[in-house]
Scaffold this motif. Structure first.
Motif, short mmCIF file in Angstrom:
data_model
loop_
_atom_site.label_atom_id
_atom_site.label_comp_id
_atom_site.label_asym_id
_atom_site.label_seq_id
_atom_site.Cartn_x
_atom_site.Cartn_y
_atom_site.Cartn_z
N ARG A 285 0.83 -1.20 0.00
CA ARG A 285 0.00 0.00 0.00
C ARG A 285 0.87 1.25 0.00
NH1 ARG A 285 -4.81 -0.10 -1.78
NH2 ARG A 285 -5.42 1.61 -0.44
N THR A 286 1.84 1.29 -0.88
CA THR A 286 2.69 2.46 -1.01
C THR A 286 2.49 3.08 -2.39
OG1 THR A 286 4.52 1.06 -1.76
CG2 THR A 286 4.43 1.58 0.59
N ASP A 287 2.49 4.40 -2.44
CA ASP A 287 2.17 5.08 -3.70
C ASP A 287 3.33 5.86 -4.29
OD1 ASP A 287 2.37 7.20 -1.95
OD2 ASP A 287 0.47 8.13 -2.52
N GLY A 288 4.46 5.91 -3.61
CA GLY A 288 5.53 6.80 -4.04
C GLY A 288 6.45 6.19 -5.08
N ILE A 289 6.72 6.94 -6.16
CA ILE A 289 7.74 6.60 -7.15
C ILE A 289 8.89 7.58 -6.96
CG2 ILE A 289 8.30 6.46 -9.60
CD1 ILE A 289 5.43 5.64 -10.12
N TYR A 290 10.10 7.05 -6.81
CA TYR A 290 11.26 7.86 -6.44
C TYR A 290 12.36 7.74 -7.49
CZ TYR A 290 9.16 8.03 -1.77
OH TYR A 290 8.31 8.24 -0.71
N THR A 291 13.17 8.76 -7.54
CA THR A 291 14.39 8.73 -8.36
C THR A 291 15.58 9.14 -7.51
OG1 THR A 291 14.10 11.03 -9.12
CG2 THR A 291 13.12 9.28 -10.47
N PHE A 292 16.75 8.60 -7.89
CA PHE A 292 18.03 8.96 -7.29
C PHE A 292 19.04 9.13 -8.43
CE2 PHE A 292 15.67 6.71 -4.11
CZ PHE A 292 16.00 7.30 -2.90
N PRO A 311 -2.28 7.53 -8.02
CA PRO A 311 -3.62 7.85 -7.49
C PRO A 311 -4.53 6.64 -7.34
CG PRO A 311 -3.52 8.39 -9.83
CD PRO A 311 -2.14 7.92 -9.43
N GLU A 312 -4.16 5.49 -7.89
CA GLU A 312 -5.08 4.35 -7.91
C GLU A 312 -5.40 3.83 -6.51
OE1 GLU A 312 -3.60 4.92 -11.87
OE2 GLU A 312 -2.54 4.72 -9.95
N LEU A 313 -4.52 4.08 -5.54
CA LEU A 313 -4.81 3.60 -4.19
C LEU A 313 -6.07 4.24 -3.62
CD1 LEU A 313 -1.30 3.39 -2.48
CD2 LEU A 313 -2.55 1.66 -3.74
N ASN A 314 -6.47 5.36 -4.18
CA ASN A 314 -7.69 6.02 -3.72
C ASN A 314 -8.96 5.31 -4.18
OD1 ASN A 314 -6.15 8.11 -2.54
ND2 ASN A 314 -6.06 9.21 -4.48
N LEU A 315 -8.81 4.32 -5.08
CA LEU A 315 -9.98 3.62 -5.61
C LEU A 315 -10.54 2.58 -4.66
CD1 LEU A 315 -8.80 3.07 -9.30
CD2 LEU A 315 -10.24 4.90 -8.38
N GLY A 316 -9.80 2.21 -3.63
CA GLY A 316 -10.30 1.23 -2.67
C GLY A 316 -9.18 0.37 -2.12
#
Length: 372
Positions: A285-292, A311-316
């Motif tokens: 249940r993590t939504d972050g995409i990161y770069t280094f 944003p898809e985690l907001n769907l349920g």
């Protein structure tokens, strides 16, 4: 026996250029802020056109560039079959393992084993210690008409959704374009250092760098090995020990500077004189995409950026997103194409809404990634 089934489809909505594959998928209609991340809706239309007996859903979305117009796309568990009104028939088979597609400018073809009526993974493994096993795709490269690709050996332990475990990394060579397996080597290093090598593969100054994580719960430090291509095969492996390169895989050390747990699937690639890591925060249940960013293939890594929140985690609660990947061969207007996967814990949803089990794509400006 492995077979190749060609199902060609034309996507008229794409903005295409035979000489510049990055122009295939531009959704830019007017100048935008140089730091703005944009959703790209065209790539998914290219990869999943309407039709019968073609790929209709899958995860992974791993791309391997062949030349300036063609790329392989590798998929994990996948659906093939006809779709009507955004629904798939209840008899559609979920193919466990690896399905490949070839995207050649605006034409996409499905590559698999078995038959159109009973498709199978392109590469199968059978059983491991008496248990059903399959191969999930990782990353690779194409050189001298040979496809070099890494596969994760996954072993089934039961019928539950999480009843499996990672067993090994295997290095395959396939002849191109007939896609016949030349040989396979099971990497010894993962058994000695517990690193899942096979992602983020690229060539730089005579070496091929191969990255992998060493999972420990939700922690997953990133490691790197390198090899030389000798007689069209990776040999003379070395492992980064935090300071230098060592032939002993047990000397490997995690690279410094990465501040999030790296997902099992990720990307590392070279852009101009910099090296870029793209990863999604590990977890369901993590939504972050990161770069280094780094100055050397082995790091240290710096300039962490959360470039996108899915944003898809907001769907349920049943929906989750995972496995962000970079596709730099599709750069356009100074923006990097990144995909991420979407799935659901509620299996019937995959039949009632085909759009769920398809990757999403975004375009991230390099200026956002590189600027401090």
């Amino acid at each position: 026996m492995k077979k190749i089934f060609w199902f060609l489809a034309l996507c008229p909505l794409a903005l295409l250029s035979c000489k510049d594959p990055g122009k295939q998928n531009s959704t830019e209609e007017k100048p935008t802020d140089s730091l703005e991340v944009r959703v790209d809706t065209q790539m998914v239309k290219l990869l999943f056109p309407e039709g019968k007996d073609i790929l209709t859903g899958g995860d992974g979305a791993i791309s391997i560039s062949i030349d300036n117009t063609k790329s392989f796309w590798l998929w994990g568990d996948s659906f093939l079959g006809e779709v009507k009104d955004n629904k798939r028939d209840s008899t559609s088979q979920l193919i466990i393992g690896n399905i490949w597609t070839l995207l050649d400018s605006d034409k996409v073809s499905t590559i698999c084993g078995g038959s159109p009526q009973k498709p199978e993974s392109l590469i199968n493994i059978g059983k491991v210690n008496g248990n059903i096993a399959f191969l999930w795709p990782m990353h690779g490269f194409v050189k001298n008409n040979i496809v070099h690709v890494f596969m994760s050996v996954i072993v089934r332990t039961g019928d539950g959704i999480w009843d499996f475990f990672w067993h090994a990394s295997q290095y395959y060579r396939l002849s191109y374009p007939d896609m016949k397996v030349i040989d396979m080597l099971e990497l010894e290093a993962p058994f000695k250092n517990k690193v899942h090598y096979g992602f983020g593969v690229f060539e730089d100054n005579g070496y091929y760098y191969v990255y992998g994580t060493a999972p420990d719960g939700l922690a997953a430090p990133l490691h790197v090995a390198r090899a030389k291509l000798i007689n069209d095969k990776l040999n003379e492996w070395e492992y980064f020990d935090g300071q230098n390169w060592d032939k002993d895989p047990t000397k490997t050390k995690a690279m410094a500077g990465i501040t999030v747990p790296v997902s099992e699937q990720f990307s590392v690639f070279k852009h101009n004189d910099k090296y870029i890591l793209v990863t999604q925060d590990r977890g369901i249940r993590t939504d972050g995409i990161y770069t280094f960013v780094a100055d050397k293939p082995q790091g240290d890594w710096s300039n962490p950026k959360k470039v996108y929140s899915t944003p898809e985690l907001n769907l349920g609660s049943a929906i989750w997103t995972y496995s962000a990947m970079a596709h730099p061969q599709y750069d356009v207007d100074g923006k990097l194409l990144i995909s991420y996967c979407v799935n659901t814990h509620h299996l019937p949803d995959l039949f009632n809404d085909v759009s769920i089990y398809k990757p999403r794509f975004i375009r991230v400006p390099y200026s956002l990634i590189l600027n401090k």
